[in-house]
Design a protein around this motif. Structure first.
Motif, short mmCIF file in Angstrom:
data_model
loop_
_atom_site.label_atom_id
_atom_site.label_comp_id
_atom_site.label_asym_id
_atom_site.label_seq_id
_atom_site.Cartn_x
_atom_site.Cartn_y
_atom_site.Cartn_z
N TYR A 228 -2.50 -2.62 4.07
CA TYR A 228 -2.54 -1.70 2.94
C TYR A 228 -3.02 -0.31 3.39
O TYR A 228 -2.42 0.72 3.02
CB TYR A 228 -3.49 -2.28 1.90
CG TYR A 228 -3.35 -1.74 0.50
CD1 TYR A 228 -2.56 -2.40 -0.44
CD2 TYR A 228 -4.03 -0.60 0.09
CE1 TYR A 228 -2.44 -1.93 -1.72
CE2 TYR A 228 -3.92 -0.13 -1.20
CZ TYR A 228 -3.13 -0.80 -2.11
OH TYR A 228 -3.02 -0.32 -3.39
N ARG A 229 -4.08 -0.29 4.18
CA ARG A 229 -4.64 1.00 4.61
C ARG A 229 -3.76 1.67 5.66
O ARG A 229 -3.68 2.90 5.71
CB ARG A 229 -6.04 0.79 5.17
CG ARG A 229 -7.01 0.20 4.15
CD ARG A 229 -7.16 1.09 2.94
NE ARG A 229 -8.00 0.47 1.93
CZ ARG A 229 -8.36 1.07 0.78
NH1 ARG A 229 -7.95 2.28 0.53
NH2 ARG A 229 -9.12 0.44 -0.08
N GLY B 37 0.78 -1.23 0.00
CA GLY B 37 0.00 0.00 0.00
C GLY B 37 0.81 1.27 0.00
O GLY B 37 0.29 2.33 -0.37
#
Length: 612
Positions: A172-173, A41
């Protein structure tokens, strides 16, 4: 039906089953995927979202920012080199680390190098070098995605893929918080405050001035229309928006400081060490051992078939055409970014013609698969020759993964690929203009960082967690239907927010309005993403996991990114409110495709339990 030994389903009732579903997040495979999701990410915003914020702050116009989002098409064509990542070993690295880990480490090192280049370049000195570094980051990031997707699929059975997808989305976030809010915080900490403090005031003042100019032009147009001069009225009305856009751009460029951005991007390059250390410390997934044996057996089988039956000339010719088109694709991308300056006029002159080789390469690959399956004149290479070895490798690495998918799903493959290619179209097209929208709305860096990059990501994490649990409890397709509806509806919230743009009568919108919009949009995005990643995983054959998943995840971005490149021009012509409403309408066909795919999936015997 048997249960997985890692997380058996207890017989204690409803709450016990829910706890068993949650326990999967404590497994080692889930924790590894959390760290690898962070590495995946980190680059995305730095070449797309955060970069668009940086460029808009430097005074780059919205049309150019929209066109530069085509850098993200590297993610849409990663299937072109996915067979290489799936099959080709890297000298020295593969022997030490294994196939998946070696490609992960190489791609992560390239990402770090590209980020260093982006840090040292000033967009005011010319966009070409900066964009070339962004292309390197995007290409390496797409390569990392190919290897990581295969690693995830090979690391756990199918009933764990939804949970791994949720952990992947969580990492990812978290990376997006760091590459979104973290970059803004780091840049703000290094700014010369005498310039930074005046940015919001100048932005609002010049927006007010631009609004006054637009009002004067509109008044003149109305007077001309009343006098019967329709052509003069139309010409006058079209001058208002460019004048306003130019005024805001001047305000932003006057306060731009590149040094803080250089510091922030260098920190991001160092942050890639998280992924690199994880790759070095983890083990190569056990299924890859079986995959190697399967690959060797498939290669020997291809040699035997070629010696016995030969290869169809049509398939070989189609493959040669595909290779040529891939070369033209690379040339088209190089020509797109070969100008000394990137301007809307230059990009408009190029048009969408440079996309043609990319589209033809997809057609060429399809003809390769179909041509190889047809009977006809045969090319029979000599046993043990280099030609036989090349054809056998080409058959197993490039043709077999796509042919297997077509053979498995037959006519349903068209429906599945259409769904994959459009499911996230509303979010992707809208996202290109999100950061320029925040800048033009005169939200400060701190507000954008705290609300959209931290709080917003927390809401996305909550959505991903909810989506993963609901997918395991109620089935992936039900959650996909809900995610498609929510993703389209929440884009309308941005249209509502655009109605409070700063003008002569009022300043920037109240912060609570931004919080409401971000809450709805990111929660819906997290739910949809978790279910969609699990759905893509279910479509792959583990034997060709890297190539097939790369095809699916590439198609997810291809059409949306191609359309999103013109988003800046749409905003300049029609405004933000109409733009966000149009992106919501793009989601209507997606809902219909999901319902149709769900109906087809429910009729398959092995999937009926998902609907019972």
């Amino acid at each position: 039906m048997t249960s997985s030994p890692a997380a058996p389903v207890p017989p204690g009732g409803r709450w016990a089953r829910w706890l068993a579903a949650l326990r999967v997040y404590r497994e080692p495979a889930s924790l590894r995927m959390l760290a690898l999701g962070f590495a995946a990410g980190l680059p995305l915003l730095l070449v797309l979202g955060t970069l668009s914020f940086r460029l808009r702050e430097a005074g780059v116009d919205r049309a150019t920012i929209g066109h530069l989002s085509w850098v993200g098409l590297a993610y849409g064509f990663k299937w072109v080199w996915a067979p290489l990542v799936d099959r080709v070993p890297l000298p020295a690295l593969t022997a030490m680390l294994g196939r998946r880990r070696s490609w992960l480490l190489l791609s992560q090192a390239a990402i770090a190098a590209g980020l260093v280049g982006m840090a040292l370049l000033d967009p005011r000195d010319g966009l070409q070098p900066l964009v070339l570094c962004a292309l390197l980051v995007a290409f390496a990031s797409a390569t990392q995605d190919i290897a990581l997707d295969a690693f995830r699929i090979e690391s756990a059975p199918g009933d764990r893929q939804a949970a791994l997808a949720a952990c992947y989305q969580t990492g990812y976030r978290l990376a997006m918080i760091w590459s979104g809010a973290g970059v803004l915080w780091l840049a703000a900490s290094q700014e010369v405050q005498s310039l930074a403090n005046g940015l919001s005031e100048r932005c609002q003042a010049l927006i007010s001035q631009a609004g006054a100019v637009a009002a004067d032009v509109a008044q003149g147009a109305a007077q001309a229309a009343a006098a019967g001069a329709s052509q003069a009225a139309q010409a006058a009305s079209t001058q208002a928006a460019p004048s306003a856009n130019a005024s805001v751009g001047q305000a932003l460029a006057g306060s731009y400081q590149n040094g803080p951005w250089e510091f922030a991007y260098l920190i991001m390059a160092v942050s890639m060490a998280v992924g690199m250390l994880t790759v070095l410390l983890m083990r190569e997934p056990a299924p890859s051992v079986h995959a190697d044996a399967d690959n060797a057996a498939a290669y020997q089988g291809a040699l035997t078939r070629l010696a016995r039956d030969g290869a169809p000339w049509l398939g070989v010719a189609a493959f040669a055409w595909w290779v040529l088109l891939v070369g033209l694709t690379i040339a088209a991308a190089a020509r797109l970014f070969s100008w000394d300056t990137l301007t809307p006029a230059a990009l408009s002159a190029q048009g969408a013609g440079w996309l043609v080789p990319w589209l033809l390469s997809a057609v060429g690959l399809g003809l390769t698969v179909l041509g190889w399956r047809r009977q006809g004149p045969m090319l029979v290479p000599a046993a043990g020759s280099a030609t036989q070895g090349l054809l056998a490798w080409m058959l197993t690495a490039f043709v077999a993964p796509f042919a297997e998918f077509i053979t498995r799903y037959r006519w349903q493959a068209v429906l599945l690929l259409a769904l994959v290619g459009t499911y996230r179209i509303s979010d992707v097209v809208m996202g290109v203009m999100a950061n320029p929208f925040y800048v033009d709305m005169c939200f400060s860096k701190a507000q954008v960082a705290n609300v959209t990059k931290v709080y917003g990501v927390v809401m996305t994490l909550a959505g991903a967690f909810i989506g993963g649990v609901l997918s395991m409890r109620f089935g992936v397709m039900r959650v996909m239907v809900a995610g498609a509806v929510l993703s389209a509806l929440t884009n309308l919230a941005f249209s509502w927010l655009a109605g409070f743009a700063p003008d002569i009568t009022h300043a920037a919108p109240a912060l609570w309005r931004l919080i409401v919009v971000v809450s709805a949009d990111n929660l819906a995005s997290g739910i949809a993403s978790a279910a969609f990643v699990a759905y893509l995983s279910s479509l792959t054959n583990v034997r060709y996991s890297a190539t097939q998943y790369a095809l699916f995840s590439s198609m997810m971005l291809l059409a949306p990114k191609a359309i999103a490149g013109f988003s800046g021009e749409f905003v300049d012509a029609h405004g933000y409110a109409h733009f966000f409403s149009a992106t919501a309408l793009l989601g209507v066909p997606v809902v219909l495709l999901v319902l149709l795919a769900a109906r087809q999936r429910s009729t398959t015997p092995e999937n009926k339990q998902e609907y019972e």
